[in-house]
Scaffold this motif. Structure first.
Motif, PDB file in Angstrom:
ATOM      1  N   LEU A  23      -9.004  -6.770 -19.242  1.00 27.55           N
ATOM      2  CA  LEU A  23      -8.270  -7.015 -20.480  1.00 27.55           C
ATOM      3  C   LEU A  23      -7.479  -5.780 -20.919  1.00 27.55           C
ATOM      4  O   LEU A  23      -6.360  -5.909 -21.422  1.00 27.55           O
ATOM      5  CB  LEU A  23      -9.224  -7.465 -21.584  1.00 27.55           C
ATOM      6  N   VAL A  24      -8.015  -4.605 -20.719  1.00 24.58           N
ATOM      7  CA  VAL A  24      -7.300  -3.377 -21.087  1.00 24.58           C
ATOM      8  C   VAL A  24      -6.001  -3.266 -20.281  1.00 24.58           C
ATOM      9  O   VAL A  24      -4.952  -2.930 -20.823  1.00 24.58           O
ATOM     10  CB  VAL A  24      -8.187  -2.134 -20.879  1.00 24.58           C
ATOM     11  N   PHE A  25      -6.061  -3.582 -19.007  1.00 30.42           N
ATOM     12  CA  PHE A  25      -4.864  -3.561 -18.165  1.00 30.42           C
ATOM     13  C   PHE A  25      -3.822  -4.544 -18.681  1.00 30.42           C
ATOM     14  O   PHE A  25      -2.642  -4.232 -18.754  1.00 30.42           O
ATOM     15  CB  PHE A  25      -5.237  -3.894 -16.715  1.00 30.42           C
ATOM     16  N   VAL A  26      -4.268  -5.725 -19.055  1.00 27.67           N
ATOM     17  CA  VAL A  26      -3.356  -6.744 -19.569  1.00 27.67           C
ATOM     18  C   VAL A  26      -2.703  -6.269 -20.861  1.00 27.67           C
ATOM     19  O   VAL A  26      -1.484  -6.371 -21.040  1.00 27.67           O
ATOM     20  CB  VAL A  26      -4.086  -8.090 -19.794  1.00 27.67           C
ATOM     21  N   ILE A  27      -3.474  -5.723 -21.774  1.00 31.57           N
ATOM     22  CA  ILE A  27      -2.934  -5.261 -23.059  1.00 31.57           C
ATOM     23  C   ILE A  27      -1.961  -4.113 -22.853  1.00 31.57           C
ATOM     24  O   ILE A  27      -0.871  -4.098 -23.441  1.00 31.57           O
ATOM     25  CB  ILE A  27      -4.082  -4.870 -24.018  1.00 31.57           C
ATOM     26  N   LEU A  28      -2.301  -3.153 -22.009  1.00 31.56           N
ATOM     27  CA  LEU A  28      -1.391  -2.034 -21.744  1.00 31.56           C
ATOM     28  C   LEU A  28      -0.095  -2.512 -21.097  1.00 31.56           C
ATOM     29  O   LEU A  28       0.997  -2.052 -21.457  1.00 31.56           O
ATOM     30  CB  LEU A  28      -2.068  -0.989 -20.853  1.00 31.56           C
ATOM     31  N   THR A  29      -0.189  -3.450 -20.182  1.00 32.94           N
ATOM     32  CA  THR A  29       1.002  -4.003 -19.542  1.00 32.94           C
ATOM     33  C   THR A  29       1.875  -4.714 -20.566  1.00 32.94           C
ATOM     34  O   THR A  29       3.098  -4.549 -20.582  1.00 32.94           O
ATOM     35  CB  THR A  29       0.612  -4.973 -18.410  1.00 32.94           C
ATOM     36  N   MET A  30       1.240  -5.490 -21.452  1.00 37.18           N
ATOM     37  CA  MET A  30       1.993  -6.185 -22.485  1.00 37.18           C
ATOM     38  C   MET A  30       2.702  -5.202 -23.410  1.00 37.18           C
ATOM     39  O   MET A  30       3.862  -5.410 -23.788  1.00 37.18           O
ATOM     40  CB  MET A  30       1.069  -7.096 -23.297  1.00 37.18           C
ATOM     41  N   LEU A  31       2.029  -4.137 -23.783  1.00 37.40           N
ATOM     42  CA  LEU A  31       2.639  -3.142 -24.661  1.00 37.40           C
ATOM     43  C   LEU A  31       3.831  -2.457 -23.988  1.00 37.40           C
ATOM     44  O   LEU A  31       4.864  -2.221 -24.617  1.00 37.40           O
ATOM     45  CB  LEU A  31       1.602  -2.109 -25.099  1.00 37.40           C
TER      46      LEU A  31
END
Length: 147
Positions: A123-131
Motif C-alpha cells: 500500500l505504501v508503494f501505491v500511495i507514493l506512486t499516486m502522489l
C-alpha cells in the motif's frame, strides 16, 4: 479546499443555472474527496463509475474552453495553485483518465500478478506512486497554462 471558491467557479461556468451551479460547486470537493478515498480503500464499481464521470465531465469542460478559445481560472486546486480551463486542464484529465484506467484494471488480482509480478501490492508503494503521478500531472498542467 475552499467551498466558497468552488461554488463561485461552478456558478460562473455558464453551463448550469446559477443556483444549481452554486449547489454543485458546494458539493464537488466533498464528492471528489470521498471518491478519492473510495478508490484507495474499496474496489466498488459505483466508485469507479463516479470517478470516470468526474473525469469525463472535466475533460468535456476543458474541451469546451479550448474550442471556444476562452480562458477561465478553474479553481481545480482550490487556493493552493492557480490553474486554467483549457489545454493544460485537458492534458491533466487525460493523464488522470489513463491512471484511473490502469489502476482500475489492477484491481483484478491476476492483472496485479502480471504487472507487478507479486502476489500483493504494498500500500505504501501505491500511495507514493499516486502522489508522484499527481505531482507530475499538476506540473504538466501548470507549465502548459503558463505557456
Amino acid at each position: 479546499m475552499s467551498i466558497r471558491g468552488s461554488s463561485e467557479f461552478a456558478e460562473n461556468l455558464g453551463i448550469f443555472p446559477p443556483k444549481i451551479g452554486s449547489i454543485l460547486g458546494f458539493f464537488m470537493p466533498f464528492v471528489e474527496l470521498f471518491v478519492g478515498l473510495g478508490l484507495l480503500l474499496f474496489t466498488r464499481v459505483y466508485i469507479l463509475v463516479i470517478a470516470y464521470g468526474i473525469i469525463f465531465f472535466f475533460l468535456a469542460l476543458n474541451m469546451k474552453f479550448i474550442l471556444e478559445r476562452k480562458e477561465m481560472n478553474c479553481f481545480c486546486y482550490g487556493n493552493i495553485l492557480e490553474s486554467k480551463l483549457g489545454k493544460g486542464g485537458f492534458i491533466h484529465y487525460i493523464y488522470l483518465l489513463v491512471a484511473l484506467g490502469v489502476g482500475s484494471m489492477s484491481i483484478d488480482q491476476d492483472i496485479i500478478k502480471v504487472i507487478y509480478n507479486v502476489d500483493s501490492i504494498n500500500l505504501v508503494f501505491v500511495i507514493l506512486t499516486m502522489l508522484l503521478l499527481a505531482a507530475n500531472s499538476i506540473i504538466i498542467q501548470l507549465v502548459i497554462d503558463k505557456a
